[in-house]
Design a protein around this motif. Structure first.
Motif, PDB file in Angstrom:
ATOM      1  N   TYR A 291     -26.438 -13.499   9.811  1.00  0.00           N
ATOM      2  CA  TYR A 291     -25.098 -13.518   9.224  1.00  0.00           C
ATOM      3  C   TYR A 291     -25.156 -14.020   7.783  1.00  0.00           C
ATOM      4  N   ILE A 292     -24.352 -13.412   6.912  1.00  0.00           N
ATOM      5  CA  ILE A 292     -24.264 -13.859   5.519  1.00  0.00           C
ATOM      6  C   ILE A 292     -22.894 -14.494   5.302  1.00  0.00           C
ATOM      7  N   ALA A 293     -22.893 -15.709   4.810  1.00  0.00           N
ATOM      8  CA  ALA A 293     -21.629 -16.379   4.507  1.00  0.00           C
ATOM      9  C   ALA A 293     -20.899 -15.623   3.394  1.00  0.00           C
ATOM     10  N   PRO A 294     -19.561 -15.655   3.396  1.00  0.00           N
ATOM     11  CA  PRO A 294     -18.781 -14.940   2.360  1.00  0.00           C
ATOM     12  C   PRO A 294     -19.227 -15.279   0.942  1.00  0.00           C
ATOM     13  N   LYS A 295     -19.580 -16.549   0.705  1.00  0.00           N
ATOM     14  CA  LYS A 295     -20.046 -16.966  -0.620  1.00  0.00           C
ATOM     15  C   LYS A 295     -21.269 -16.163  -1.048  1.00  0.00           C
ATOM     16  N   LEU A 296     -22.213 -15.972  -0.131  1.00  0.00           N
ATOM     17  CA  LEU A 296     -23.440 -15.224  -0.433  1.00  0.00           C
ATOM     18  C   LEU A 296     -23.139 -13.752  -0.649  1.00  0.00           C
ATOM     19  N   LEU A 297     -22.246 -13.227   0.162  1.00  0.00           N
ATOM     20  CA  LEU A 297     -21.916 -11.809   0.047  1.00  0.00           C
ATOM     21  C   LEU A 297     -21.304 -11.503  -1.320  1.00  0.00           C
ATOM     22  N   GLU A 298     -20.458 -12.393  -1.798  1.00  0.00           N
ATOM     23  CA  GLU A 298     -19.862 -12.199  -3.125  1.00  0.00           C
ATOM     24  C   GLU A 298     -20.922 -12.286  -4.210  1.00  0.00           C
ATOM     25  N   MET A 299     -21.884 -13.183  -4.044  1.00  0.00           N
ATOM     26  CA  MET A 299     -22.981 -13.292  -5.015  1.00  0.00           C
ATOM     27  C   MET A 299     -23.799 -12.001  -5.068  1.00  0.00           C
ATOM     28  N   ILE A 300     -24.051 -11.426  -3.885  1.00  0.00           N
ATOM     29  CA  ILE A 300     -24.838 -10.193  -3.821  1.00  0.00           C
ATOM     30  C   ILE A 300     -24.113  -9.067  -4.547  1.00  0.00           C
ATOM     31  N   LYS A 301     -22.803  -8.965  -4.327  1.00  0.00           N
ATOM     32  CA  LYS A 301     -22.003  -7.924  -4.998  1.00  0.00           C
ATOM     33  C   LYS A 301     -22.007  -8.134  -6.508  1.00  0.00           C
ATOM     34  N   GLN A 302     -21.885  -9.390  -6.917  1.00  0.00           N
ATOM     35  CA  GLN A 302     -21.891  -9.707  -8.350  1.00  0.00           C
ATOM     36  C   GLN A 302     -23.243  -9.375  -8.968  1.00  0.00           C
ATOM     37  N   LEU A 303     -24.328  -9.741  -8.255  1.00  0.00           N
ATOM     38  CA  LEU A 303     -25.674  -9.463  -8.765  1.00  0.00           C
ATOM     39  C   LEU A 303     -25.902  -7.961  -8.894  1.00  0.00           C
ATOM     40  N   GLN A 304     -25.459  -7.196  -7.918  1.00  0.00           N
ATOM     41  CA  GLN A 304     -25.626  -5.741  -7.955  1.00  0.00           C
ATOM     42  C   GLN A 304     -24.915  -5.143  -9.171  1.00  0.00           C
ATOM     43  N   THR A 305     -23.717  -5.637  -9.460  1.00  0.00           N
ATOM     44  CA  THR A 305     -22.968  -5.152 -10.621  1.00  0.00           C
ATOM     45  C   THR A 305     -23.682  -5.502 -11.923  1.00  0.00           C
ATOM     46  N   GLU A 306     -24.157  -6.742 -12.008  1.00  0.00           N
ATOM     47  CA  GLU A 306     -24.866  -7.179 -13.219  1.00  0.00           C
ATOM     48  C   GLU A 306     -26.135  -6.369 -13.433  1.00  0.00           C
ATOM     49  N   GLN A 307     -26.869  -6.075 -12.357  1.00  0.00           N
ATOM     50  CA  GLN A 307     -28.127  -5.331 -12.487  1.00  0.00           C
ATOM     51  C   GLN A 307     -27.887  -3.897 -12.934  1.00  0.00           C
ATOM     52  N   LYS A 308     -26.792  -3.321 -12.511  1.00  0.00           N
ATOM     53  CA  LYS A 308     -26.459  -1.955 -12.962  1.00  0.00           C
ATOM     54  C   LYS A 308     -26.221  -1.940 -14.461  1.00  0.00           C
ATOM     55  N   ASP A 309     -25.555  -2.982 -14.971  1.00  0.00           N
ATOM     56  CA  ASP A 309     -25.323  -3.074 -16.414  1.00  0.00           C
ATOM     57  C   ASP A 309     -26.632  -3.278 -17.167  1.00  0.00           C
ATOM     58  N   ILE A 310     -27.508  -4.128 -16.615  1.00  0.00           N
ATOM     59  CA  ILE A 310     -28.807  -4.376 -17.255  1.00  0.00           C
ATOM     60  C   ILE A 310     -29.646  -3.100 -17.258  1.00  0.00           C
ATOM     61  N   ALA A 311     -29.595  -2.349 -16.162  1.00  0.00           N
ATOM     62  CA  ALA A 311     -30.365  -1.103 -16.062  1.00  0.00           C
ATOM     63  C   ALA A 311     -29.946  -0.114 -17.142  1.00  0.00           C
ATOM     64  N   LYS A 312     -28.649  -0.048 -17.417  1.00  0.00           N
ATOM     65  CA  LYS A 312     -28.147   0.862 -18.455  1.00  0.00           C
ATOM     66  C   LYS A 312     -28.681   0.449 -19.823  1.00  0.00           C
ATOM     67  N   LYS A 313     -28.698  -0.862 -20.068  1.00  0.00           N
ATOM     68  CA  LYS A 313     -29.184  -1.363 -21.357  1.00  0.00           C
ATOM     69  C   LYS A 313     -30.690  -1.143 -21.516  1.00  0.00           C
ATOM     70  N   CYS A 314     -31.432  -1.252 -20.413  1.00  0.00           N
ATOM     71  CA  CYS A 314     -32.894  -1.070 -20.468  1.00  0.00           C
ATOM     72  C   CYS A 314     -33.280   0.397 -20.592  1.00  0.00           C
ATOM     73  N   GLY A 315     -32.428   1.283 -20.131  1.00  0.00           N
ATOM     74  CA  GLY A 315     -32.715   2.714 -20.216  1.00  0.00           C
ATOM     75  C   GLY A 315     -33.973   3.103 -19.469  1.00  0.00           C
ATOM     76  N   ASP A 316     -34.899   3.777 -20.162  1.00  0.00           N
ATOM     77  CA  ASP A 316     -36.133   4.268 -19.537  1.00  0.00           C
ATOM     78  C   ASP A 316     -37.069   3.139 -19.106  1.00  0.00           C
ATOM     79  N   GLN A 317     -36.873   1.948 -19.644  1.00  0.00           N
ATOM     80  CA  GLN A 317     -37.742   0.820 -19.299  1.00  0.00           C
ATOM     81  C   GLN A 317     -37.426   0.250 -17.903  1.00  0.00           C
ATOM     82  N   TRP A 318     -36.239   0.565 -17.393  1.00  0.00           N
ATOM     83  CA  TRP A 318     -35.833   0.028 -16.099  1.00  0.00           C
ATOM     84  C   TRP A 318     -36.573   0.738 -14.964  1.00  0.00           C
ATOM     85  N   GLN A 319     -37.158  -0.033 -14.059  1.00  0.00           N
ATOM     86  CA  GLN A 319     -37.879   0.509 -12.908  1.00  0.00           C
ATOM     87  C   GLN A 319     -37.071   0.239 -11.637  1.00  0.00           C
ATOM     88  N   GLU A 320     -36.483   1.278 -11.089  1.00  0.00           N
ATOM     89  CA  GLU A 320     -35.624   1.119  -9.920  1.00  0.00           C
ATOM     90  C   GLU A 320     -36.443   0.770  -8.678  1.00  0.00           C
TER      91      GLU A 320
END
Length: 415
Positions: A291-320
């Motif tokens: 089970y994931i506590a709500p606090k952790l679940l929100e962190m995961i969603k936030q991290l996923q959003t931040e990583q998508k933004d970082i991936a766009k900035k890195c362009g071809d350098q980003w390794q999915e």
């Protein structure tokens, strides 16, 4: 020799010819063939021809069987010569390398197990490498294991290797000697009943563990000052009792956002000389859902959003990679990095640092003290057996039992 007439559903006639070639032990050696008469043959001609075919088949079967036995005898003699040659020339080192190559090719052993075997090679080969496998005795192996526990062997601490590490070395030697037995180079493995050098009580390190107050203090500081990725990582350890490699191996597809569940499917590990690699969980029971506590679940969603933004900035350098915990370019985070980051952070903030595994000990101890049954705690931690949990956290179990018994006593003695 027997001849059995057969008639199919379509009315076709055939004859089953069976020939006995003798016995091997209690097993009778039988050869058989089917003969079909040509169309238009009279019953008399069929009878005569089937008997002739039976005689020819018996003669050929006996000849083939005699030749087969001769080939087997020659092969056994050749194999025996080869085995004797190998007994006189195969050293432990050469067979061990052969064994390791076989494990790497078969992919039956975990990567971490193979790497651990390889890490045992230097000391093992230094002591046993030149010894012929056929001459390797219990006494020689016992002397080697005993030497590992002597003062000064561990270059970092100046003490001997721990009993756990001694067992890793014995496992390596034992696996190679079991392979030697399968190759018929030895009759029995000499690795049974080996005694390990016990650690001196003064040399034993007390298990690091965060108290509830310390865990709150550390997490509060991290939540206030750390980036999202680090906040999530250390909170996962403290809330779920994950092993470091399990947390680093998490991918977004392992998260069931709808039901607040994460699943452990892999680990991310590091080995000197081999770098970061992905492996399966430690044991069969380490595959588990938590089970994931709500606090952790929100962190995961936030991290996923931040990583998508970082991936766009890195362009071809980003390794999915789909991993939750990654470096600046998307590559899986080095397993050594979280330890060093937390150590520096705690020193800077002047708060307790007990390492990463201390969070896991905290979760287990707190759960047991709070009255959670050992079987549930064992399943949560991914231990292979409940007895493992009971052995490691015996003190917490005693605390829970004492509290429970005191509670019962208080109820019995109340007015």
């Amino acid at each position: 020799m027997t001849i059995q007439k057969r008639v199919s559903k379509k009315g076709e006639v055939s004859y089953l010819i069976r020939v006995s070639l003798g016995y091997i032990g209690d097993q009778q050696i039988i050869k058989s063939r089917t003969w079909k008469p040509e169309k238009g043959m009279s019953p008399k001609k069929i009878e005569k021809e089937v008997n002739r075919q039976a005689v020819l088949f018996e003669e050929q079967a006996k000849q083939d069987y005699a030749e087969e036995l001769q080939r087997k005898a020659e092969q056994m003699e050749q194999d025996s010569d080869d085995i004797e040659y190998r007994k006189r020339h195969t050293t432990f080192k050469s067979l061990a390398e052969e064994w390791i190559d076989l494990q790497e090719a078969s992919h039956e052993m975990k990567n971490s197990s193979i790497l651990r075997m390889k890490s045992c090679r230097e000391r093992t080969y230094s002591y046993l490498g030149k010894v012929l496998v056929s001459k390797l005795s219990y006494h020689k192996i016992q002397k080697f294991i005993t030497s590992l526990g002597q003062t000064g062997v561990n270059k970092k601490t100046g003490a001997g290797l721990s009993e756990k590490t001694q067992k890793h070395y014995l496992t390596f030697v034992s696996d190679v000697m079991y392979y030697a037995k399968k190759c018929r180079l030895i009759d029995e493995s000499p690795c049974k009943d080996i005694v390990f050098v016990k650690e001196n009580d003064l040399d034993k390190k007390e298990r690091n563990i965060y108290s509830l107050e310390e865990a709150k203090l550390v997490l509060s500081a991290i939540d206030e000052k750390a980036p999202t990725g680090f906040k999530l990582f250390y909170n996962l350890l403290a809330y779920c009792g994950l092993r470091r490699g399990e947390a680093l191996g998490l991918e977004y597809k392992d998260i069931d956002f709808e039901n607040s569940i994460l699943t452990i499917n892999r680990t991310s590990n590091y080995h000197i000389g081999y770098g970061t690699y992905t492996d399966t969980p430690k044991t069969k029971n380490s595959y588990r859902s938590l089970y994931i506590a709500p606090k952790l679940l929100e962190m995961i969603k936030q991290l996923q959003t931040e990583q998508k933004d970082i991936a766009k900035k890195c362009g071809d350098q980003w390794q999915e990679s789909d991993r939750l915990f990654v470096s600046w370019c998307g590559k899986p985070l080095s397993p050594n990095f979280p330890y060093k980051w937390l150590q520096r952070f705690c020193e800077r903030e002047n708060i307790p640092f007990h390492g990463l595994h201390a969070f896991r000990h905290f979760v287990a101890t707190q759960a047991l003290v709070d009255g959670v049954d050992a079987k549930s705690v064992s399943a949560m931690l991914g231990h292979s057996q409940t007895s493992t949990t009971l052995n490691i956290y015996a003190h917490a179990v005693r605390q829970a039992q004492t509290r429970a018994l005191n509670s019962i006593a208080a109820q019995l003695e109340s007015g």
